[in-house]
Design a protein around this motif. Structure first.
Motif, short mmCIF file in Angstrom:
data_model
loop_
_atom_site.label_atom_id
_atom_site.label_comp_id
_atom_site.label_asym_id
_atom_site.label_seq_id
_atom_site.Cartn_x
_atom_site.Cartn_y
_atom_site.Cartn_z
N ILE A 94 1.56 14.15 3.25
CA ILE A 94 0.54 12.96 3.39
C ILE A 94 2.22 12.26 3.22
CG2 ILE A 94 -0.51 12.16 1.81
CD1 ILE A 94 -1.99 14.54 0.76
N VAL A 95 1.67 11.00 4.00
CA VAL A 95 3.05 9.99 4.07
C VAL A 95 1.95 8.02 3.59
CG1 VAL A 95 4.68 8.77 5.07
CG2 VAL A 95 4.46 11.33 6.09
N MET A 96 2.67 8.08 2.35
CA MET A 96 1.46 6.72 2.17
C MET A 96 3.17 5.30 1.93
SD MET A 96 0.29 7.82 -1.29
CE MET A 96 -1.53 9.03 -1.53
N GLU A 97 2.43 4.89 2.51
CA GLU A 97 3.37 3.49 2.43
C GLU A 97 2.52 1.79 1.65
OE1 GLU A 97 4.76 -0.19 5.44
OE2 GLU A 97 3.85 2.00 6.43
N PHE A 98 3.06 1.75 0.98
CA PHE A 98 2.33 0.78 -0.06
C PHE A 98 2.21 -0.74 0.44
CE2 PHE A 98 2.72 4.27 -2.74
CZ PHE A 98 1.27 4.96 -3.79
N ASP A 99 1.72 -1.25 0.47
CA ASP A 99 1.54 -3.00 0.07
C ASP A 99 1.16 -3.31 -0.40
OD1 ASP A 99 1.91 -5.37 1.39
OD2 ASP A 99 0.69 -4.51 3.88
N GLN A 100 0.93 -5.08 -0.18
CA GLN A 100 0.73 -5.96 -1.85
C GLN A 100 -1.22 -5.27 -1.95
OE1 GLN A 100 1.54 -10.01 -1.14
NE2 GLN A 100 3.89 -9.16 -1.88
N THR A 101 -1.32 -5.28 -1.14
CA THR A 101 -3.08 -4.96 -1.14
C THR A 101 -3.33 -3.66 -0.71
OG1 THR A 101 -3.76 -6.48 1.41
CG2 THR A 101 -3.47 -7.78 -1.23
N ILE A 102 -2.99 -3.13 0.26
CA ILE A 102 -3.61 -1.59 0.98
C ILE A 102 -2.73 -0.44 0.76
CG2 ILE A 102 -5.28 -2.99 2.63
CD1 ILE A 102 -2.86 -2.09 4.39
N VAL A 103 -2.83 0.42 0.77
CA VAL A 103 -1.30 1.50 0.50
C VAL A 103 -1.94 2.69 2.50
CG1 VAL A 103 -0.94 3.99 0.06
CG2 VAL A 103 -1.58 2.46 -1.43
#
Length: 198
Positions: A94-103
């Motif tokens: 599982i790889v997560m990339e965080f933005d300001q409003t979504i992952v």
């Protein structure tokens, strides 16, 4: 299982990675088959395939080597089962990339079938493996298919319709989706099969 009689076997010919021809032969009672008088030109490759119990099985890729005029290309076929008891998730990433409003979430499932039969749906096109996704997911995408095609929507995620042949780690799914995110994220995902590595 028993070797089927009159099993059709197809020689798929590729020239410089592009399909150029397909020739069909019939296997003998002992399971052997042969394709004769095939041009062995540079840049040519072969894949042999056969369909058994609605599942397509293929040989390894044969790349023509200078001076070689004969190749052995066995294909192993399997009887089928509708029981998923031998199915394991070998690895789940599982790889997560965080933005300001979504992952943005990417997941890789590497699946094994430790049995001696191919795991398949009772009816071709029906779901085989089921996968849960977290609540609130959106923008579901697959590396090698679409919803309504190979993949089917389910109440808690998606299902695949592909059979799982016996072997370790020979079946993979890559999926991507997004989750809403503000300040904090609680991530929960149910897994339906024994998982060796996460």
């Amino acid at each position: 299982g028993k070797i089927p009689s009159d099993q059709a076997v197809v020689l798929n010919i590729f020239d410089n990675f592009k399909p150029s021809d397909a020739i069909t032969a019939t296997a003998k009672a002992d399971g052997s088959f042969a394709f004769n008088d095939i041009k062995m030109s540079e840049g040519r490759a072969f894949i042999i395939s056969t369909k058994y119990n609605e599942i397509v099985y293929v040989s390894d890729v044969i790349s023509v080597a200078a001076g070689t005029t004969q190749y052995d290309a066995p294909i192993q076929i399997f009887e089928t089962t509708n029981d998923a008891a031998a199915v394991r998730i070998e690895q789940m990433h599982i790889v997560m990339e965080f933005d300001q409003t979504i992952v943005r979430v990417g997941e890789l499932f590497v699946v094994s079938n430790l049995g001696d039969r191919a795991y398949a749906a009772a009816k071709p096109g029906d779901p085989t493996l089921n996968f849960s996704l977290p609540n609130g997911y959106k923008d579901l995408q697959f590396e090698d298919g679409i919803l309504g095609g190979r993949y089917k929507q389910t109440p808690d995620g998606f299902a695949d319709t592909q059979p799982v042949r016996p072997g370790t780690g020979n079946y993979e799914i890559v999926v991507q989706y997004t989750l809403p995110y503000t300040d904090a994220l609680t991530f929960a995902q149910k897994v339906f099969y024994t998982t060796n590595n996460l």
